[in-house]
Write an enzyme that holds these catalytic residues in place. Structure first.
Site, short mmCIF file in Angstrom:
data_model
loop_
_atom_site.label_atom_id
_atom_site.label_comp_id
_atom_site.label_asym_id
_atom_site.label_seq_id
_atom_site.Cartn_x
_atom_site.Cartn_y
_atom_site.Cartn_z
N GLY A 1 21.63 -15.08 9.08
CA GLY A 1 22.99 -14.63 8.76
C GLY A 1 23.20 -14.37 7.27
O GLY A 1 23.86 -13.41 6.89
N ASN A 2 22.60 -15.22 6.42
CA ASN A 2 22.86 -15.07 4.98
C ASN A 2 22.21 -13.82 4.40
O ASN A 2 22.56 -13.39 3.31
CB ASN A 2 22.39 -16.31 4.22
N LYS B 1 24.99 -20.80 22.03
CA LYS B 1 24.72 -19.99 20.82
C LYS B 1 26.03 -19.68 20.09
O LYS B 1 26.91 -19.01 20.64
CB LYS B 1 24.03 -18.70 21.27
N LYS C 1 17.74 -14.85 17.83
CA LYS C 1 16.75 -13.97 17.18
C LYS C 1 15.47 -14.74 16.80
O LYS C 1 14.41 -14.14 16.66
CB LYS C 1 17.34 -13.29 15.94
N LYS D 1 14.71 -22.39 15.33
CA LYS D 1 13.74 -21.92 14.34
C LYS D 1 12.44 -22.73 14.43
O LYS D 1 11.35 -22.16 14.44
CB LYS D 1 14.29 -22.05 12.92
P1 ADP Z 1 20.48 -18.31 10.52
O1 ADP Z 1 21.66 -17.42 10.45
O2 ADP Z 1 19.52 -18.09 9.41
O3 ADP Z 1 19.83 -18.35 11.87
P2 ADP Z 1 21.60 -20.92 11.09
O4 ADP Z 1 22.93 -21.29 10.56
O5 ADP Z 1 21.48 -20.59 12.55
O6 ADP Z 1 21.03 -19.76 10.18
O7 ADP Z 1 20.56 -22.09 10.79
C1 ADP Z 1 20.31 -22.57 9.47
C2 ADP Z 1 21.13 -23.82 9.19
O8 ADP Z 1 20.64 -24.93 9.96
C3 ADP Z 1 21.04 -24.35 7.79
O9 ADP Z 1 21.85 -23.65 6.90
C4 ADP Z 1 21.50 -25.82 7.97
O10 ADP Z 1 22.89 -25.92 7.73
C5 ADP Z 1 21.26 -26.08 9.46
N1 ADP Z 1 20.38 -27.23 9.78
C6 ADP Z 1 20.54 -28.00 10.87
N2 ADP Z 1 19.60 -28.93 10.95
C7 ADP Z 1 18.80 -28.77 9.87
C8 ADP Z 1 17.61 -29.45 9.41
N3 ADP Z 1 17.09 -30.48 10.07
N4 ADP Z 1 17.03 -29.00 8.27
C9 ADP Z 1 17.55 -27.95 7.59
N5 ADP Z 1 18.67 -27.28 7.98
C10 ADP Z 1 19.29 -27.67 9.11
MG MG Z 2 20.73 -18.96 13.74
#
Ligand code: ADP
Ligand code: MG
Length: 314
Positions: A13-14, A130, A214, A276
């Site tokens: 997203g970022n 989701k 994704k 992820k």
């Molecule tokens: P994207 O849009 O890149 O898929 P997400 O918001 O779905 O991003 O996932 C990334 C986020 O997951 C990070 O910004 C963080 O806030 C969160 N997160 C949850 N658990 C963890 C973890 N164990 N380690 C790192 N980040 C985590």
């Molecule tokens: Mg995500």
């Protein structure tokens, strides 16, 4: 000369921002990070998420039904298709410009509208997980749940969001075309927003009310394209165990077995970091030599040079 490393990049997203002007700006920075990898000698394929964008398109289409009673509700699958085209348009333009700015004139850029088949019996349809759209307060979330029958959930300590079904990708319908384009040296954007979810009904592909993660779709594409590295670019430089707690520990190079243990211990939040790490594990264990990397967009180059990120391999 060494064979070029084939990399599938999954943009989070970022990398795209939350509004039209934000996206215009964000894709410029994203394109720099991607072209850096191309200059390092990598062959890159781009996938991306669409959480905020598909939520935005969905809200816009709901507004249309209020304005014009002739307009029926737009299926979520169509909203995903719209988000793929809109994001792909901005991304392919920014990538083209960045390549030309660096004097690279022989890499055509194209977005492939991609359908991804899901299983209609996937248990995910019974358990929406989701998050899509913007973050809301508890009060706003309760209002949306009341008004539109949305299912709202808290997302990793950052507020409330609508959640939708997120079935696992089974097959990338256009993979043959994507492979042909990648093999001929094109920079391809595919599987946007996890792909348009469809189920097979004879020869007909029927849109499903879901948003595929994704992270899983890009993992499948990386396997199908026999990529060397799957890079998941997100808002954190590394995955952590005990995330957000006093004993938080950022993870560097870990094995598939270690990652599986941390998954079992519940260190990664469902709907954000968990998919992820699961996708990274799935790719890394699918064939010896394959690596998965989770890191910040701005650190993509440092990541492939082994300087940072959470790297998972067998
Ligand atoms: P994207 O849009 O890149 O898929 P997400 O918001 O779905 O991003 O996932 C990334 C986020 O997951 C990070 O910004 C963080 O806030 C969160 N997160 C949850 N658990 C963890 C973890 N164990 N380690 C790192 N980040 C985590
Ligand atoms: Mg995500």
């Amino acid at each position: 000369m060494d064979k070029k490393k084939r990399i599938v990049i999954a943009l989070g997203g970022n990398a795209l921002g939350n509004t039209l002007p934000e996206q215009m700006k964000a894709v410029k920075i994203t394109s720099k990070a991607i072209v850096d990898l191309i200059e390092e000698g990598c062959e890159v394929v781009v996938a991306h998420g669409n959480g905020p964008q598909v939520g935005m398109v969905n809200n816009a289409m709901i507004a249309l039904t209020h304005e014009d009673p002739q307009q029926p509700n737009t299926p979520l699958s169509v909203c995903v298709a719209m988000s793929q085209a809109y994001i792909g348009y901005d991304l392919q333009n920014a990538l083209r410009e960045e390549l030309l700015n660096r004097g690279i004139t022989d890499i055509p850029v194209a977005t492939m509208i991609t359908q991804v088949r899901v299983d209609p019996d996937d248990p995910a349809f019974e358990n929406p997980s989701k998050p899509i759209g913007r973050f809301m307060t508890k009060e706003q979330a309760d209002m949306m749940a009341e008004k539109y029958d949305y299912i709202m959930k808290e997302d990793a300590g950052r507020g409330y969001r609508r959640v939708v079904a997120s079935p696992k990708p089974q097959e990338i319908v256009e993979i043959g075309t994507i492979r042909t384009m990648v093999n001929s040296g094109d920079l391809v954007i595919a599987c946007g927003g996890g792909g348009i979810p469809v189920t097979r009904q004879g020869n007909h592909l029927k849109g499903a009310s879901a948003v595929i993660d994704k992270d899983f779709a890009s993992c499948l594409m990386a396997k199908e394209l026999d990529a060397d590295i799957l890079i998941i670019l997100t808002a954190v430089e590394k995955a952590a165990i005990n995330y957000g707690k006093p004993n938080e520990k950022w993870l560097g190079d870990i094995t598939v077995d270690e990652a599986k243990q941390y998954i079992d211990e519940g260190h990664f939040a469902p709907g954000s970091m968990l998919p992820k790490v699961q996708a990274a594990v799935d790719f890394a264990e699918s064939k010896p030599g394959r690596q998965a990397l989770i890191t910040l967009l701005e650190k993509a180059k440092d990541g492939i040079l082994g300087k940072t990120g959470t790297k998972i391999q067998l």
